[in-house]
Each structure stands twice: as C-alpha cells, then as structure tokens.
Design an enzyme around this catalytic site. Sequence first.
Site, PDB file in Angstrom:
ATOM      1  N   GLY A 247      29.245 -45.318 -10.910  1.00 48.97           N
ATOM      2  CA  GLY A 247      29.727 -46.684 -10.852  1.00 48.97           C
ATOM      3  C   GLY A 247      30.370 -47.245 -12.102  1.00 48.97           C
TER       4      GLY A 247
ATOM      5  N   LYS B 177      20.143 -45.216 -19.272  1.00 54.90           N
ATOM      6  CA  LYS B 177      18.881 -44.494 -19.432  1.00 54.90           C
ATOM      7  C   LYS B 177      19.027 -43.002 -19.222  1.00 54.90           C
ATOM      8  CE  LYS B 177      15.963 -48.140 -17.600  1.00 54.90           C
ATOM      9  NZ  LYS B 177      15.279 -48.444 -16.342  1.00 54.90           N
TER      10      LYS B 177
ATOM     11  N   GLY C 143      26.091 -42.694  -6.090  1.00 51.19           N
ATOM     12  CA  GLY C 143      24.858 -41.936  -5.868  1.00 51.19           C
ATOM     13  C   GLY C 143      25.126 -40.570  -5.259  1.00 51.19           C
TER      14      GLY C 143
ATOM     15  N   ARG D  67      37.773 -48.923  -1.145  1.00 51.27           N
ATOM     16  CA  ARG D  67      37.134 -48.074  -0.131  1.00 51.27           C
ATOM     17  C   ARG D  67      37.896 -48.090   1.193  1.00 51.27           C
ATOM     18  NH1 ARG D  67      30.890 -49.327  -1.717  1.00 51.27           N
ATOM     19  NH2 ARG D  67      30.695 -47.560  -3.118  1.00 51.27           N
TER      20      ARG D  67
END
Length: 420
Positions: free
Chosen positions: A377, A221, A400, A36
């Site tokens: 991620g 999920k 996100g 980052r």
Amino acid sequence: MKMIQDFNFKGLKAIVRVDFNVPLDKTTLKVTDDTRIRGALPTIKKIIRDGGSCILMSHLGRPQGRQEKYSLKPVLPVLEKHLGMKVKFADDCLGEETKKIVADLKPGEVLLLENVRFYPEEEGKPILPDTATEEEKKAAKAELKIKQKEMAKKLSEYADVYVNDAFGTAHRAHATTAVITDFFPEEKKMFGFLINSELEAMDRVLNKPQRPFTAIMGGAKVSDKIMLIENLLNKVDNLIIGGGMTYTFIRAMGGKTGKSLCEEDKLDLALNLLNKAKEKGVNLLLPVDSVNADRFENDAQTSVSAVDDVPEGWMGLDIGEQTINKFRDVIMKSKTILWNGPMGVFEMEKFSKGTVAIAKAIAEATNKGAFSLVGGGDSVAAVNKYNLADKVSYVSTGGGAMLEYMEGKKLPGITAIRGE
Ligand code: AMP
C-alpha cells in the site's frame, strides 16, 4: 490452464470477480480513486468484444450484512464512462429479480451485481454478538460454510465461464474468489488480464530475476515483514532496510535509537535475520544516518545523527543524505528491484526526502533497463504521489495478496484456478 487471451467468449455469459473495492468520498459517496476499476477494463472489454456478456461481482469495504454505505452503485457511472456504454445494475446477488436480469442479459452487455459481502456467506464469517460462546461460534461457522457453497453454486449457475481478475482478494478463500471454481470445469475457468500480469511480474522477480537483484524494505514494523524478508533472503543479492523497522535492527546491534519506533520483543529476531543474511551471502544494507524529530509532527524540530546515535528524546523519521547516496549506488547497479514500504514518514513533507529519493532512483534504474516491481500500500501511494507510477516496470494492485505471494504462500484464489 485456460488463458483468457486464447479464449473466445462469443455467445457465452462470463461471471467475473473483479476488485472494485474503491475509496469513496464520505459525504458525496463519489469514487475518489478509480485505479481498481481501470485495472479490470481489459478483461471486461475482451469479453464483450468477443460477443460475450459479463456479470461483474465485487466487494466494497467490510459491511456487516446489507449496509447502503457500502453499495457498489457509485462505481456504476465510473464504469459506464470508461466502457463508453450503459451497464446494468442488480440490487443484490441472489434475488429473483437479479436472476431475471441475468437470464435476459444479451451478448455485449455488462451487469454489475451489488456488493457480494452483503452476504456473510461470501467470507464465511458469521455476524455474532460479542457474548457468543466458542461453541456457538463454531456451529455458526460450520453452518455458514454450507451456505457459502450454496451461494457459490447459485452464482455459478448464472454463467458459462468464470473469470477471476480480483488480485486484491486472491489471498482470501471466499465464495466468489475460490469456492465458485468448484462448479466450473477446468476449461471454463481462468484468470483475467490483471491477475495474469500481477503473477507475471511477481514470478519474474521471484523465479528468474536478472542479477543483481535488490529488495528494498521499509515501512513501520519489522514484525509485519518477517516472512517476506526471510523468503527474500533466499533470492536477493542486496537487501536494503529503511523506514521505521531500521531502529529495531539498530537497537538489536546495541545502537542508541532514542524515541524511535522499536519493537523490543523483536530484537532477537532482528539479529537472527542479520545472521541469516550473512550466512546466505546477502549484502544487507542498513541506514547510516537518520533524520530525527523531537515530536511526531511535520513542524517538529529536526536534527541529523548517525543512525546508531539518535539522541535521547528524539525519534528517527527518515533516512539521511549519506544513506540516500549509499542506497542509490546499489539501486543504480541493480537489474531487478522490488520495493515494499517507505523509507520514512513520507506523509509528512519534512520526512519524505528519503522516500522520494529512493523512488526516483528506482525510476532511473528502470530507465536504464532494470525491472522494478513496487508493491504494498504505502510504497504504491508514494510512487503515485510523486508521479512515478509509469516510470517503474510494474505497480502491484494487491497489498496483502502481493505480500503473501512474495512470502511464498499459496493464495486460495490463485491455486483454485492454477491448481498448485
Ligand atoms: P507499512 O504499512 O508497514 O509499509 O508502513 C508504512 C508506514 O510506515 C507509513 O505510514 C510511514 O509513515 C511509516 N514509517 C516509515 N518510516 C517510519 C519511521 N522512521 N518511524 C515511524 N513510522 C515510519
């Protein structure tokens, strides 16, 4: 909208929101992955090369007020090494001493402010005891919103120009990511190079994909990915489903899934998605075989079965050989590829084959001319783990934020500058 490459920062102070939310070693507090920090370098270098000065602000972790373990100080030596110069550090964001350092900042200099989340007004989330009533929560939030505006205004007064290059927090309406833009005129606010390249990669995939366009969805999920899958069904030619979410679809179709991960309350939804895919003419591919384990351990006993015939007491933790071949064929014929989520429990060597094979197929298709975007991620962790990051077209830095953008949502940090 101003573009950073066309802007001349000479003699100007720029306040730049970066994403230095890097992982730190728990004992030494050393930065363990500087991706980052490296991501923000082109923007910082452009500003100082032009003869401007740079005030950097970032968050790190989720502190509850000022907590030294979340200090941005460990970032300083890494940043200095990459820039090849001394970087100043301010111990807070709004104190008198900090104001003085800002005022004295010379062209070509860089200053890093301490963690913006040491101020609860950054996020606008009050720190309250569990016993607080709903009314108290509401009042505290309203009060903090006012303070959030004040914080944004004070920070805006440090600089002539605002640059947002923190893609990882672009989905948050915080003081330093969105509210601050209210205090800069149109021609004095812009995205940095990192956000620009993230937007370009995502827009290329979403708005003008070369066909066939294949999305590969994996991970644990289906409930986390519903919105994304729904949006993608309007865009893709092929939708590949793998990973834990497979078994919810298989169970919904009446298959036997043993002890595999299955969201019983999402069976209707899974059927609904399958129907939608049919209606829209999307080729939805599910695994055909499953690598099963008798326990959730790397040294578990394994067996292979048809994906809809996982034996009682066993759990599917990876895609099998036949599935790999089936998915690979489609990937190799694709011209645009989006990958989000691993094909199995790739953290365990025994169940990583499917994820490795799919990552390699994407790299090969890219080499043949496809455009590939990897985001979220765990798929990013996978391409890094297998040293394939430079063999795909773009690896997103925003988990996100990327997910929300691809779902079709408006991100506050993006609309604050781009305006739609
Ligand atoms: P997500 O954050 O939703 O992309 O999920 C990533 C996680 O899904 C990883 O930690 C994987 O280990 C996990 N995962 C992938 N496949 C399976 C599976 N078949 N069963 C259980 N977990 C899985």
